[in-house]
Write a protein that holds these residues in place. Sequence first.
Motif, PDB file in Angstrom:
ATOM      1  N   ASN A 131      -0.990   6.987  -2.420  1.00 20.13           N
ATOM      2  CA  ASN A 131      -1.726   6.519  -3.588  1.00 20.13           C
ATOM      3  C   ASN A 131      -2.426   7.703  -4.235  1.00 20.13           C
ATOM      4  OD1 ASN A 131      -4.743   5.552  -4.500  1.00 20.13           O
ATOM      5  ND2 ASN A 131      -3.158   4.081  -5.119  1.00 20.13           N
ATOM      6  N   TRP A 145       1.203   4.267  -7.037  1.00 15.72           N
ATOM      7  CA  TRP A 145       1.653   4.061  -5.669  1.00 15.72           C
ATOM      8  C   TRP A 145       3.026   4.659  -5.463  1.00 15.72           C
ATOM      9  CZ3 TRP A 145      -1.262   2.196  -1.791  1.00 15.72           C
ATOM     10  CH2 TRP A 145      -2.412   1.476  -2.126  1.00 15.72           C
ATOM     11  N   TYR A 192       2.144   4.161   2.495  1.00 12.69           N
ATOM     12  CA  TYR A 192       2.207   4.305   1.048  1.00 12.69           C
ATOM     13  C   TYR A 192       1.251   5.390   0.574  1.00 12.69           C
ATOM     14  CZ  TYR A 192       4.492  -0.280   1.077  1.00 12.69           C
ATOM     15  OH  TYR A 192       5.338  -1.331   1.305  1.00 12.69           O
TER      16      TYR A 192
END
Length: 120
Positions: A96, A110, A94
């Motif tokens: 960020n 995100w 992910y």
Amino acid sequence: QVQLVESGGGLVQAGGSLRLSCAASGSIFSVNVMGWYRQAPGKQRELVATITSGGNTNYADSVKGRFSISRDNAENTVYLQMNSLKPEDTAVYYCNADIIVIIGHMYGYWGQGTQVTVSS
């Protein structure tokens, strides 16, 4: 609104390489720290690497020497070059980013996640 769009995940053999990309778009004034996290099945999400707008980096011990984070400030994009991949690197990765939006407030965002699978 701001979006983070990730790409670059896939299936590789142990010892192979992948390069993940994450581009931020929307009503952005500036992008501060950007980073990558990962979450494997049955495990907590963990930090992989971060990079400041000035280029200072931080890595998890498990990826030091193998992964490299970089960014293109003009394109609001962060990259994660992953070399010497191991099966234990298999996870959803992910993106960020801490972003100051055009109205003047900072928020954390995100990405949707991109699957990285490393076969033995």
